[in-house]
Scaffold this motif. Structure first.
Motif, PDB file in Angstrom:
ATOM      1  N   UNK A   1       0.848  -1.161   0.000  1.00  0.00           N
ATOM      2  CA  UNK A   1       0.000   0.000   0.000  1.00  0.00           C
ATOM      3  C   UNK A   1       0.901   1.232   0.000  1.00  0.00           C
ATOM      4  N   UNK A   2       0.661   2.147  -0.922  1.00  0.00           N
ATOM      5  CA  UNK A   2       1.458   3.368  -1.003  1.00  0.00           C
ATOM      6  C   UNK A   2       0.991   4.407   0.004  1.00  0.00           C
ATOM      7  N   UNK A   3       1.952   5.137   0.555  1.00  0.00           N
ATOM      8  CA  UNK A   3       1.700   6.223   1.491  1.00  0.00           C
ATOM      9  C   UNK A   3       2.712   7.333   1.202  1.00  0.00           C
ATOM     10  N   UNK A   4       2.520   8.472   1.821  1.00  0.00           N
ATOM     11  CA  UNK A   4       3.524   9.528   1.814  1.00  0.00           C
ATOM     12  C   UNK A   4       3.893   9.792   3.268  1.00  0.00           C
ATOM     13  N   UNK A   5       5.184   9.873   3.532  1.00  0.00           N
ATOM     14  CA  UNK A   5       5.688  10.018   4.889  1.00  0.00           C
ATOM     15  C   UNK A   5       5.774  11.493   5.263  1.00  0.00           C
ATOM     16  N   UNK A   6       5.112  11.848   6.350  1.00  0.00           N
ATOM     17  CA  UNK A   6       5.040  13.240   6.792  1.00  0.00           C
ATOM     18  C   UNK A   6       6.427  13.853   6.956  1.00  0.00           C
ATOM     19  N   UNK A   7       7.326  13.144   7.609  1.00  0.00           N
ATOM     20  CA  UNK A   7       8.661  13.698   7.850  1.00  0.00           C
ATOM     21  C   UNK A   7       9.375  14.000   6.537  1.00  0.00           C
ATOM     22  N   UNK A   8       9.198  13.150   5.537  1.00  0.00           N
ATOM     23  CA  UNK A   8       9.843  13.388   4.253  1.00  0.00           C
ATOM     24  C   UNK A   8       9.181  14.522   3.491  1.00  0.00           C
ATOM     25  N   UNK A   9       7.851  14.645   3.605  1.00  0.00           N
ATOM     26  CA  UNK A   9       7.164  15.795   3.006  1.00  0.00           C
ATOM     27  C   UNK A   9       7.684  17.096   3.610  1.00  0.00           C
ATOM     28  N   UNK A  10       7.738  17.133   4.938  1.00  0.00           N
ATOM     29  CA  UNK A  10       8.187  18.343   5.629  1.00  0.00           C
ATOM     30  C   UNK A  10       9.645  18.663   5.317  1.00  0.00           C
ATOM     31  N   UNK A  11      10.494  17.635   5.156  1.00  0.00           N
ATOM     32  CA  UNK A  11      11.893  17.865   4.769  1.00  0.00           C
ATOM     33  C   UNK A  11      11.990  18.514   3.395  1.00  0.00           C
ATOM     34  N   UNK A  12      10.985  18.278   2.563  1.00  0.00           N
ATOM     35  CA  UNK A  12      10.938  18.863   1.221  1.00  0.00           C
ATOM     36  C   UNK A  12      10.218  20.215   1.209  1.00  0.00           C
ATOM     37  N   UNK A  13       9.777  20.665   2.395  1.00  0.00           N
ATOM     38  CA  UNK A  13       9.136  21.973   2.498  1.00  0.00           C
ATOM     39  C   UNK A  13       7.646  21.977   2.207  1.00  0.00           C
ATOM     40  N   UNK A  14       7.018  20.825   2.245  1.00  0.00           N
ATOM     41  CA  UNK A  14       5.579  20.757   1.973  1.00  0.00           C
ATOM     42  C   UNK A  14       4.848  20.255   3.203  1.00  0.00           C
ATOM     43  N   UNK A  16       1.796  18.450   5.097  1.00  0.00           N
ATOM     44  CA  UNK A  16       0.851  17.387   4.732  1.00  0.00           C
ATOM     45  C   UNK A  16      -0.548  17.919   4.405  1.00  0.00           C
ATOM     46  N   UNK A  17      -0.945  18.996   5.067  1.00  0.00           N
ATOM     47  CA  UNK A  17      -2.294  19.527   4.835  1.00  0.00           C
ATOM     48  C   UNK A  17      -2.464  20.131   3.451  1.00  0.00           C
ATOM     49  N   UNK A  18      -1.372  20.443   2.753  1.00  0.00           N
ATOM     50  CA  UNK A  18      -1.509  20.946   1.390  1.00  0.00           C
ATOM     51  C   UNK A  18      -0.661  20.149   0.400  1.00  0.00           C
ATOM     52  N   UNK A  19      -0.434  18.888   0.714  1.00  0.00           N
ATOM     53  CA  UNK A  19       0.361  18.028  -0.159  1.00  0.00           C
ATOM     54  C   UNK A  19      -0.364  17.699  -1.458  1.00  0.00           C
ATOM     55  N   UNK A  20      -1.671  17.689  -1.408  1.00  0.00           N
ATOM     56  CA  UNK A  20      -2.468  17.270  -2.561  1.00  0.00           C
ATOM     57  C   UNK A  20      -3.506  18.342  -2.875  1.00  0.00           C
ATOM     58  N   UNK A  21      -4.028  18.301  -4.075  1.00  0.00           N
ATOM     59  CA  UNK A  21      -5.059  19.246  -4.504  1.00  0.00           C
ATOM     60  C   UNK A  21      -6.375  18.900  -3.809  1.00  0.00           C
ATOM     61  N   UNK A  88      -6.822   9.587  11.053  1.00  0.00           N
ATOM     62  CA  UNK A  88      -7.521  10.853  11.292  1.00  0.00           C
ATOM     63  C   UNK A  88      -7.483  11.657  10.000  1.00  0.00           C
ATOM     64  N   UNK A  89      -8.495  12.488   9.799  1.00  0.00           N
ATOM     65  CA  UNK A  89      -8.540  13.348   8.616  1.00  0.00           C
ATOM     66  C   UNK A  89      -7.539  14.485   8.766  1.00  0.00           C
ATOM     67  N   UNK A  90      -6.814  14.793   7.696  1.00  0.00           N
ATOM     68  CA  UNK A  90      -5.931  15.956   7.633  1.00  0.00           C
ATOM     69  C   UNK A  90      -6.619  17.040   6.821  1.00  0.00           C
ATOM     70  N   UNK A  91      -7.069  16.683   5.635  1.00  0.00           N
ATOM     71  CA  UNK A  91      -7.882  17.583   4.813  1.00  0.00           C
ATOM     72  C   UNK A  91      -9.024  16.770   4.231  1.00  0.00           C
ATOM     73  N   UNK A  92     -10.147  17.403   4.080  1.00  0.00           N
ATOM     74  CA  UNK A  92     -11.329  16.743   3.540  1.00  0.00           C
ATOM     75  C   UNK A  92     -11.535  17.225   2.121  1.00  0.00           C
TER      76      UNK A  92
END
Length: 99
Positions: A1-14, A16-21, A88-92
């Motif tokens: 199952x694919x996921x995106x890791x919060x720590x890696x997103x944040x290391x890239x400056x993004x 999680x709440x605005x990672x996706x459209x 838990x929901x991050x963005x709906x």
């Protein structure tokens, strides 16, 4: 199952709440300890460009894995149920109102 890791997103400056459209995707989160608590694992695995064209999401890609390499419905069921409990929901997803 694919996921995106919060720590890696944040290391890239993004964040999680605005990672996706949000017009197209809702975002949920769970701790890596959820699948690990039932023997699964979470691995950081960069996604290839043909799978994930967004470079930041590709770098933050990971996979949830069962405890064995065998295809096992009982193992995945335990992992799935634990992830559901821990989610838990991050963005709906924003659904436009019809009027």
């Amino acid at each position: 199952m694919s996921v995106h890791l919060t720590s890696l997103l944040e290391n890239q400056g993004r964040e999680p709440s605005n990672a996706y459209d949000p017009e197209w995707y809702g975002t949920v989160a769970f701790l890596a300890s959820a699948p690990r608590s039932v023997g699964g694992g979470v691995l950081a695995i960069t996604a290839p460009p043909e799978q994930e064209p967004d470079a930041i999401l590709a770098a933050a890609h990971g996979e949830v894995r069962p405890p064995t390499h065998a295809i096992s419905k009982p193992e995945w069921s335990l992992i799935r149920d634990e992830i559901i409990r821990a989610t838990r929901w991050v963005t709906v997803l924003r659904v436009p109102l019809l009027g």
